[in-house]
Motif scaffolding. Structure first.
Motif, PDB file in Angstrom:
ATOM      1  N   ARG A  76       0.840  -1.281  -0.033  1.00 29.17           N
ATOM      2  CA  ARG A  76      -0.010  -0.022  -0.023  1.00 29.17           C
ATOM      3  C   ARG A  76       0.725   1.157   0.137  1.00 29.17           C
ATOM      4  NH1 ARG A  76      -5.510   0.918   1.985  1.00 29.17           N
ATOM      5  NH2 ARG A  76      -5.492   3.305   1.929  1.00 29.17           N
ATOM      6  N   PRO A  77       1.927   1.390   0.688  1.00 31.91           N
ATOM      7  CA  PRO A  77       2.776   2.568   0.816  1.00 31.91           C
ATOM      8  C   PRO A  77       3.221   2.988  -0.462  1.00 31.91           C
ATOM      9  CG  PRO A  77       3.281   1.192   2.709  1.00 31.91           C
ATOM     10  CD  PRO A  77       2.377   0.332   1.921  1.00 31.91           C
ATOM     11  N   GLN A  78       3.632   1.999  -1.368  1.00 33.15           N
ATOM     12  CA  GLN A  78       3.797   2.188  -2.810  1.00 33.15           C
ATOM     13  C   GLN A  78       2.747   2.447  -3.849  1.00 33.15           C
ATOM     14  OE1 GLN A  78       5.834  -0.623  -0.825  1.00 33.15           O
ATOM     15  NE2 GLN A  78       6.732   1.175   0.134  1.00 33.15           N
ATOM     16  N   VAL A  79       1.898   1.720  -3.844  1.00 34.39           N
ATOM     17  CA  VAL A  79       0.961   1.269  -4.633  1.00 34.39           C
ATOM     18  C   VAL A  79      -0.395   1.997  -4.299  1.00 34.39           C
ATOM     19  CG1 VAL A  79       1.815  -0.440  -5.686  1.00 34.39           C
ATOM     20  CG2 VAL A  79       0.273  -1.250  -4.177  1.00 34.39           C
ATOM     21  N   GLY A  80      -0.709   2.407  -3.274  1.00 33.26           N
ATOM     22  CA  GLY A  80      -1.924   2.907  -2.746  1.00 33.26           C
ATOM     23  C   GLY A  80      -3.038   1.885  -2.421  1.00 33.26           C
ATOM     24  N   GLY A  81      -4.171   2.162  -1.974  1.00 29.87           N
ATOM     25  CA  GLY A  81      -5.329   1.380  -1.563  1.00 29.87           C
ATOM     26  C   GLY A  81      -5.830   0.911  -2.718  1.00 29.87           C
ATOM     27  N   LYS A  82      -6.069   1.415  -3.860  1.00 27.05           N
ATOM     28  CA  LYS A  82      -6.729   0.945  -4.940  1.00 27.05           C
ATOM     29  C   LYS A  82      -5.782  -0.144  -5.690  1.00 27.05           C
ATOM     30  CE  LYS A  82      -9.874   4.229  -6.447  1.00 27.05           C
ATOM     31  NZ  LYS A  82      -9.937   5.104  -7.177  1.00 27.05           N
ATOM     32  N   GLY A  83      -4.687   0.392  -5.861  1.00 30.80           N
ATOM     33  CA  GLY A  83      -3.716  -0.680  -6.518  1.00 30.80           C
ATOM     34  C   GLY A  83      -3.622  -1.801  -5.832  1.00 30.80           C
ATOM     35  N   GLY A  84      -3.244  -1.624  -4.605  1.00 31.02           N
ATOM     36  CA  GLY A  84      -2.993  -2.802  -3.582  1.00 31.02           C
ATOM     37  C   GLY A  84      -4.061  -3.817  -3.542  1.00 31.02           C
ATOM     38  N   SER A  85      -5.396  -3.303  -3.743  1.00 29.60           N
ATOM     39  CA  SER A  85      -6.415  -4.103  -3.656  1.00 29.60           C
ATOM     40  C   SER A  85      -6.716  -4.845  -4.926  1.00 29.60           C
ATOM     41  CB  SER A  85      -7.756  -3.255  -3.400  1.00 29.60           C
ATOM     42  OG  SER A  85      -8.837  -3.664  -3.709  1.00 29.60           O
ATOM     43  N   LEU A  86      -6.430  -4.034  -6.042  1.00 31.01           N
ATOM     44  CA  LEU A  86      -6.354  -4.708  -7.457  1.00 31.01           C
ATOM     45  C   LEU A  86      -5.511  -6.044  -7.316  1.00 31.01           C
ATOM     46  CD1 LEU A  86      -7.095  -1.685  -9.541  1.00 31.01           C
ATOM     47  CD2 LEU A  86      -8.623  -3.826  -9.356  1.00 31.01           C
ATOM     48  N   GLY A  87      -4.320  -5.798  -7.054  1.00 36.20           N
ATOM     49  CA  GLY A  87      -3.223  -6.804  -6.906  1.00 36.20           C
ATOM     50  C   GLY A  87      -3.751  -8.097  -6.039  1.00 36.20           C
ATOM     51  N   GLU A  88      -4.172  -7.289  -4.946  1.00 35.99           N
ATOM     52  CA  GLU A  88      -4.753  -8.669  -4.068  1.00 35.99           C
ATOM     53  C   GLU A  88      -5.711  -9.656  -4.715  1.00 35.99           C
ATOM     54  OE1 GLU A  88      -2.853  -8.411  -0.803  1.00 35.99           O
ATOM     55  OE2 GLU A  88      -3.882 -10.273  -0.234  1.00 35.99           O
ATOM     56  N   LEU A  89      -6.754  -8.796  -5.331  1.00 36.50           N
ATOM     57  CA  LEU A  89      -7.639  -9.672  -5.911  1.00 36.50           C
ATOM     58  C   LEU A  89      -7.374 -10.484  -6.791  1.00 36.50           C
ATOM     59  CD1 LEU A  89     -10.300  -6.879  -6.448  1.00 36.50           C
ATOM     60  CD2 LEU A  89     -10.476  -8.748  -4.787  1.00 36.50           C
ATOM     61  N   GLN A  90      -6.502 -10.085  -7.878  1.00 36.40           N
ATOM     62  CA  GLN A  90      -5.804 -10.743  -8.843  1.00 36.40           C
ATOM     63  C   GLN A  90      -5.172 -11.997  -8.268  1.00 36.40           C
ATOM     64  OE1 GLN A  90      -4.181  -8.754 -12.189  1.00 36.40           O
ATOM     65  NE2 GLN A  90      -2.738 -10.719 -12.762  1.00 36.40           N
ATOM     66  N   ARG A  91      -4.270 -11.954  -7.371  1.00 32.38           N
ATOM     67  CA  ARG A  91      -3.631 -12.938  -6.589  1.00 32.38           C
ATOM     68  C   ARG A  91      -4.589 -13.827  -6.039  1.00 32.38           C
ATOM     69  NH1 ARG A  91       0.687 -10.370  -2.874  1.00 32.38           N
ATOM     70  NH2 ARG A  91       2.610 -10.342  -4.255  1.00 32.38           N
ATOM     71  N   ALA A  92      -5.848 -13.588  -5.429  1.00 30.83           N
ATOM     72  CA  ALA A  92      -6.797 -14.566  -5.062  1.00 30.83           C
ATOM     73  C   ALA A  92      -7.635 -15.244  -5.979  1.00 30.83           C
ATOM     74  CB  ALA A  92      -7.648 -13.816  -4.021  1.00 30.83           C
ATOM     75  N   GLY A  93      -7.097 -14.990  -7.288  1.00 29.86           N
ATOM     76  CA  GLY A  93      -7.988 -15.785  -8.437  1.00 29.86           C
ATOM     77  C   GLY A  93      -9.246 -15.134  -8.925  1.00 29.86           C
ATOM     78  N   ILE A  94      -9.344 -13.944  -8.665  1.00 31.24           N
ATOM     79  CA  ILE A  94     -10.596 -12.897  -8.797  1.00 31.24           C
ATOM     80  C   ILE A  94     -10.181 -12.375 -10.218  1.00 31.24           C
ATOM     81  CG2 ILE A  94     -12.204 -11.290  -8.223  1.00 31.24           C
ATOM     82  CD1 ILE A  94     -12.221 -12.899  -5.826  1.00 31.24           C
ATOM     83  N   ASP A  95     -11.066 -12.284 -11.111  1.00 29.00           N
ATOM     84  CA  ASP A  95     -10.823 -11.574 -12.598  1.00 29.00           C
ATOM     85  C   ASP A  95     -10.961  -9.824 -12.172  1.00 29.00           C
ATOM     86  OD1 ASP A  95     -10.291 -13.336 -14.413  1.00 29.00           O
ATOM     87  OD2 ASP A  95     -12.365 -13.712 -14.878  1.00 29.00           O
ATOM     88  N   VAL A  96      -9.686  -9.354 -12.613  1.00 24.57           N
ATOM     89  CA  VAL A  96      -9.817  -7.951 -12.688  1.00 24.57           C
ATOM     90  C   VAL A  96      -9.312  -7.423 -13.928  1.00 24.57           C
ATOM     91  CG1 VAL A  96      -9.589  -7.767 -10.226  1.00 24.57           C
ATOM     92  CG2 VAL A  96      -7.397  -7.757 -11.732  1.00 24.57           C
ATOM     93  N   PRO A  97      -9.817  -6.246 -14.380  1.00 31.19           N
ATOM     94  CA  PRO A  97      -9.060  -6.000 -15.960  1.00 31.19           C
ATOM     95  C   PRO A  97      -7.568  -5.830 -15.704  1.00 31.19           C
ATOM     96  CG  PRO A  97     -10.840  -4.380 -15.094  1.00 31.19           C
ATOM     97  CD  PRO A  97     -10.562  -5.256 -13.937  1.00 31.19           C
ATOM     98  N   PRO A  98      -6.737  -6.191 -16.631  1.00 28.61           N
ATOM     99  CA  PRO A  98      -5.326  -6.421 -16.357  1.00 28.61           C
ATOM    100  C   PRO A  98      -4.754  -4.789 -16.173  1.00 28.61           C
ATOM    101  CG  PRO A  98      -6.023  -6.727 -18.372  1.00 28.61           C
ATOM    102  CD  PRO A  98      -7.073  -6.913 -17.799  1.00 28.61           C
ATOM    103  N   GLY A  99      -3.475  -4.636 -15.631  1.00 28.66           N
ATOM    104  CA  GLY A  99      -3.082  -2.946 -15.501  1.00 28.66           C
ATOM    105  C   GLY A  99      -1.738  -3.112 -14.695  1.00 28.66           C
ATOM    106  N   PHE A 100      -1.287  -2.005 -14.310  1.00 26.28           N
ATOM    107  CA  PHE A 100      -0.301  -1.832 -13.541  1.00 26.28           C
ATOM    108  C   PHE A 100      -0.460  -0.657 -12.578  1.00 26.28           C
ATOM    109  CE2 PHE A 100       0.787   0.360 -17.598  1.00 26.28           C
ATOM    110  CZ  PHE A 100       1.009   1.461 -17.183  1.00 26.28           C
ATOM    111  N   VAL A 101       0.357  -0.181 -11.734  1.00 26.34           N
ATOM    112  CA  VAL A 101       0.378   0.655 -10.794  1.00 26.34           C
ATOM    113  C   VAL A 101       1.493   1.505 -11.130  1.00 26.34           C
ATOM    114  CG1 VAL A 101       0.108   1.716  -8.532  1.00 26.34           C
ATOM    115  CG2 VAL A 101      -0.918  -0.419  -9.225  1.00 26.34           C
ATOM    116  N   VAL A 102       1.349   3.125 -11.421  1.00 28.93           N
ATOM    117  CA  VAL A 102       2.590   4.026 -11.293  1.00 28.93           C
ATOM    118  C   VAL A 102       2.629   4.332  -9.949  1.00 28.93           C
ATOM    119  CG1 VAL A 102       3.353   6.443 -12.069  1.00 28.93           C
ATOM    120  CG2 VAL A 102       1.749   4.981 -13.619  1.00 28.93           C
ATOM    121  N   LYS A 103       3.627   3.795  -9.407  1.00 27.32           N
ATOM    122  CA  LYS A 103       4.034   3.701  -8.027  1.00 27.32           C
ATOM    123  C   LYS A 103       4.435   5.073  -7.263  1.00 27.32           C
ATOM    124  CE  LYS A 103       6.003  -0.471  -6.770  1.00 27.32           C
ATOM    125  NZ  LYS A 103       6.721  -1.621  -6.980  1.00 27.32           N
ATOM    126  N   THR A 104       4.413   5.314  -6.069  1.00 30.15           N
ATOM    127  CA  THR A 104       4.815   6.358  -5.455  1.00 30.15           C
ATOM    128  C   THR A 104       6.224   6.950  -5.776  1.00 30.15           C
ATOM    129  OG1 THR A 104       5.353   5.154  -3.306  1.00 30.15           O
ATOM    130  CG2 THR A 104       3.020   6.369  -3.354  1.00 30.15           C
TER     131      THR A 104
END
Lengths: 607, 350
Positions: free
Chosen positions: B18-46
């Motif tokens: 979260r400190p580097q990717v923010g709440g939204k970014g961290g959550s999307l990563g977390e979801l993808q890792r949990a095997g949930i479909d999210v639209p693919p993407g990346f985070v422009v980090k802090t």
């Protein structure tokens, strides 16, 4: 309180008039259940759940016996802290009832002490007392079955004389009648021995769930508690079994729609071994499971399946079709039990603390212990015993009719039970003196008047409630048995004053949304009008109408709570159902297209 | 695909980043890792933001100027914010930042392609203050070129210097050092239907139901409140659907021809039609339960059903905060005599 009507109140009892021309029929009901002085100051509601149709003079005994027993259980036996018994009144054949709340805190405290000594003993010893209850009921049923058929031979049978019996047949006439009534009143005491305690334990769990899960549906809670092998399911289970056997034996083609039950049985008797085999299976099912009547046991004309096989037979073709389509009609007991356990476990897990989980376990454990009684008693009381009772009265009707008291045996039900005793005494006196009874001059005119009055009353709607609305409904009996709360009364009031809306609101009894043609069925005789795909709109839904639940797509009723047997059966059939609307049968017109939203308890009139 | 301090792919990040990717970014990563479909993407980090700000600071002070502001002097705050936002929006990106974003964008969209993306700010602050910033952060939909993407990344960064944000920080005396913004860049979902769902009832706090709200088209019409969504309540465990409120959905948001989105009327035959099938509702229920179990707490979730594939994708999942922060008294406590519970029914309400 003066006679001024509160804007939020219902009509006062004194403003409700006996329909002109029926005054003499109204007078057939005893004085103490006529509306009178003081009644305007109390709140009454029309008990259309149990008495959806005008009551004939004899059938009034069902109210008298039931309230005498309910009241004694609440007031004197278990001493419910906040309520005494229920008073009833009859006008235009409609039964209104009113509770007697206890409001004085000191009195509530005194009754609470008593209640805990009594009710808690019942809970603590439930299984033993319930086993004992079943024995008592079966003995009562056996005693009723043993009562002789009332007969007056010209001469006393010789064997009685030679045996030195010393008592003549006319004495046994009165003896049998009095024992019949005694047994019926006793049955109602048994009926209420556990009922309120059982509902109370169920409602304790229900209230917990509603608090912990505010949006949980009533039907989910009912599913967690409902028994899987309750007696109330047995008649329908037997029908499924018989349908399967008919297909196995290859005699299913004998069951054609439009062919009478008698003709079907005759053709089976002629169909050789398989036909006879099926008839043997039928006999097994009939005793005792076809002792179920097509109503709720409060009307003499709600005949049992055993007395009129057309009702169960009407359900067989559809079940046979499903068997042949490869469907298993068996209720998979083990799977249902596993599902129920899973449901209970899953909801337990949603609770936030172990403390709550422990309380939840305590409450559902008690609910499971008491529920077999709540579900099972009706079969023994309102069905099996009640059928025996009305059939015995019917035998008296046949005897009196033979002696010219009235044209048809069923006319006996236009005499109230005190009058019937008089008529029997008239007959036994005349038989003994060798003269002619006076009844044939006295009864035919009264019977005709009363029969006509019932037909007139049936055409008139009656208000759902009377008198001032209480601020709180704190009577557990009324909330539990009738599902009446301050909120439901407000809905009734809204409906009676507004009427501009196309919506009829009630309790969400069984979820799902469906549209169909409304078939407004005001009495049980009319149910043959139901077509496949119709929505049943009736005063009270009834589980023993089981076969017709295969035809309809949804059900709406005026009265009934979400834990009524009606709701349970609707869920069993997966039909959307809205119950306790107060006035659906008067607001919805036969043939209108309606939408039933059983999850939200809303019926919408579409045209 | 390689993740660095400047850009990180969803597959490589989680909530702890979260400190580097923010709440939204961290959550999307977390979801993808949990095997949930999210639209693919990346985070422009802090890390990218930090390098950018450092470059700006070298030209003229930024953070010191903000820290010197008095929150009550609205004129001064407004003037300073306007200046800072203009600087953020106009300044060139440092070379390495530009290169890495361009590379990641190319990998996401295919080189030279006009694949549309969503650019969304992803704040690094904690839940409570995050909630206060809600609505202050920006989301840009249907961005169709690298150039526009870079522009929108700077717009997201610039939102840190809105009057509301700055006033909020100044009133609390928060140091500017460490104030940073990550930005999510992900493929747009051309949604047939989109909306939100809650694993705890927003109206009653009930944990046993899932409330789903949805409307035709992109989710922005629901989130912004421009359309009354259809609403369903599902039993979390039973799957029953006791509540179905189908509304008149007069408009929908759809991708505009030249990028961005536009509001168009919903065809008459669809306006009063349910925007989700029962199968889709049940699929959403399954996803909601999976996400809730993964996080171990109630979630508010944004979802979309892709127009051409009818595939369900999650756009965001946030922990539920309203009911979870309430101290609820226990519904009941176990009793030494279990029978005494019945007094709640028989004892009266008085």
């Amino acid at each position: 309180m003066n006679a001024q009507l509160k804007p939020t109140g219902f009509p006062l009892p004194s403003s409700l008039k006996v329909i002109p021309g029926t005054e003499r029929a109204q007078a057939a009901y005893p004085y103490h259940i006529q509306f009178g002085p003081g009644d305007d100051e109390r709140f009454w509601f029309y008990n259309s759940m149990h008495f959806p149709e005008p009551m004939s003079a004899f059938d009034m005994v069902t109210a008298e016996a039931a309230y005498a027993a309910l009241g004694s259980a609440n007031t004197r036996v278990h001493c419910l802290p906040t309520t005494l018994g229920i008073d009833h009144r009859i006008i235009n054949g409609r039964v209104y009832i009113g509770g007697n709340a206890v409001t004085d805190p000191a009195e509530i405290a005194r009754r609470t002490d008593e209640f805990q000594k009594r009710a808690f003993y019942y809970y603590a010893n439930w299984e033993r007392l319930y086993a004992q209850w079943k024995e008592k009921m079966l003995k009562l049923i056996k005693d009723a079955q043993a009562l002789p058929k009332p007969e007056l031979p010209e001469f006393e049978p010789l064997e009685n004389v030679h045996a030195g019996r010393g008592v003549a047949s006319n004495h046994y006439l009165l003896d049998t009648y009095q024992k019949t009534l005694e047994g019926y009143f006793r049955m109602w005491h048994h009926h209420f021995e556990f009922l309120l305690l059982g509902y109370g334990a169920y409602l304790t769990f229900f209230a917990f769930c509603k608090k912990a899960f505010p949006e949980i549906t009533d039907q989910t809670i009912a599913r967690m508690v409902a028994g899987i092998e309750a007696e109330i399911f047995r008649p329908d289970d037997e029908l499924r079994r018989l349908a399967r056997r008919a297909v196995e034996l290859g005699v299913d083609s004998k069951f054609q729609e439009g062919v009478s039950a008698e003709d079907i049985i005759r053709s089976l008797e002629q169909a050789g071994e398989p036909g006879r085999e099926w008839l043997k299976e039928l006999e097994k099912s009939r005793d005792p499971w076809f002792n179920i009547n097509v109503g709720d046991g409060f009307y003499h004309y709600h005949r049992a399946w055993n007395d009129d096989l057309s009702m169960p037979f009407a359900g067989l073709p559809e079940y046979m079709r499903r068997v042949k389509a490869g469907e298993s009609l068996d209720r998979e007991i083990e799977r249902l039990q596993a599902e129920r356990k899973q449901l209970i476990d899953d909801y337990r897990e949603l609770l936030s603390t172990d403390e709550e989980r422990a309380a939840y376990d305590q409450m559902i454990t008690l609910a499971h212990r008491v529920f077999p009684y709540v579900e099972g008693h009706k079969f023994y009381c309102e069905h099996w015993y009640t059928n025996l009772f009305f059939n015995k009265i019917r035998e008296f009707g046949a005897l009196l009719s033979k002696h010219g008291f009235f044209p048809n045996p069923d006319d006996v039900f236009h005499l109230n039970h005190y009058e019937l005793e008089l008529a029997i005494i008239d007959l036994m006196s005349a038989w003994s003196s060798g003269s002619t009874p006076r009844g044939p001059q006295h009864w035919p005119k009264l019977v005709a008047e009363r029969r006509a009055a019932i037909a007139i009353w049936a055409k008139h709607d009656t208000p759902p409630a009377l008198g001032p609305v209480p601020d709180v409904i704190d009577d557990p009996a009324i909330v539990m048995l009738w599902g009446i709360t301050r909120e439901s009364l407000n809905q009734w009031l809204e409906a009676s004053t507004g009427g501009n809306s196309n919506e009829v609101k009630g309790f969400a009894a069984s979820s799902g949304v469906v549209e169909g043609t409304a078939r407004v069925v005001k009495s049980v005789e009319e149910i043959s009008r139901l077509q496949k795909g119709d929505v049943l709109v009736c005063q009270v839904t009834n589980p023993t109408w089981a076969p017709i639940f295969q035809k309809i797509v949804g059900a709406v009723s005026d009265i009934g709570g979400s834990m009524s047997h009606a709701a349970i059966v609707a869920r069993e059939y997966g039909l959307p159902a809205v119950v306790g609307t107060g006035n659906a049968t008067s607001r919805i017109k036969d043939g209108q297209r309606i939408r039933v939203d059983g999850g939200r308890g809303i019926v919408t009139i579409l045209q | 695909m390689r993740s660095t301090e400047i850009a990180g792919w969803f597959a490589h990040i989680g909530l702890h980043d979260r400190p580097q990717v923010g709440g939204k970014g961290g959550s999307l990563g977390e979801l993808q890792r949990a095997g949930i479909d999210v639209p693919p993407g990346f985070v422009v980090k802090t890390g990218a933001f930090e390098r950018f700000i450092q470059a700006l600071e070298r030209e003229a002070p930024v953070r010191a100027r903000i820290e010197a502001l008095n929150a009550d002097d609205l004129d001064a705050v407004s003037r300073c914010c306007k200046e800072m936002r203009e600087r953020v929006e106009k300044a060139d990106l440092p070379r390495e930042v530009l290169d890495e974003i361009a590379t990641a964008h190319g990998e996401l969209c295919g080189a030279g392609a006009q694949t549309p993306v969503a650019v969304r700010s992803s704040a690094t602050t904690e839940d409570a203050s995050d909630a206060s910033f809600a609505g202050l952060q920006d989301t840009y939909l249907w961005v169709t070129s690298l150039e526009d993407t870079l522009h929108r990344v700077r717009s997201c960064w610039a939102s840190l210097y809105s009057v509301e944000s700055v006033t909020y920080r100044r009133k609390r005396g928060m140091p500017e050092e460490g104030v940073a913004m990550a930005v999510v860049v992900q493929k747009m979902v051309n949604a047939r239907t989109a909306g939100v769902m809650f694993t705890r009832s927003p109206t009653t706090g009930d944990r046993s139901v899932i409330t789903i709200e949805g409307a035709w088209g992109l989710g922005s019409a629901v989130v912004s409140g421009e359309v009354t969504p259809d609403r369903w309540v599902l039993g979390k465990i039973t799957g029953e659907i006791p509540v179905r409120d189908i509304s008149d959905k007069h408009i929908q948001h759809v991708p505009a021809a030249g990028g961005g989105t536009e509001e168009v009327p919903v065809p008459d035959d669809l306006r009063k039609k349910a925007c989700l099938s029962d199968d889709e509702l049940q699929a959403l229920r399954g996803i909601a339960r999976k996400v809730e179990r993964h996080y171990g707490r109630a979630q508010d979730i944004e979802w979309a059903v892709e127009r051409d594939t009818n595939r369900i994708l999650l756009l965001q999942s946030r922990p539920e905060t309203v009911w979870s922060s309430k101290d609820a008294a226990p519904v009941a406590r176990p009793a030494s005599d279990p029978l005494s519970h019945v007094m709640s029914i028989f004892g009266g309400q008085r």
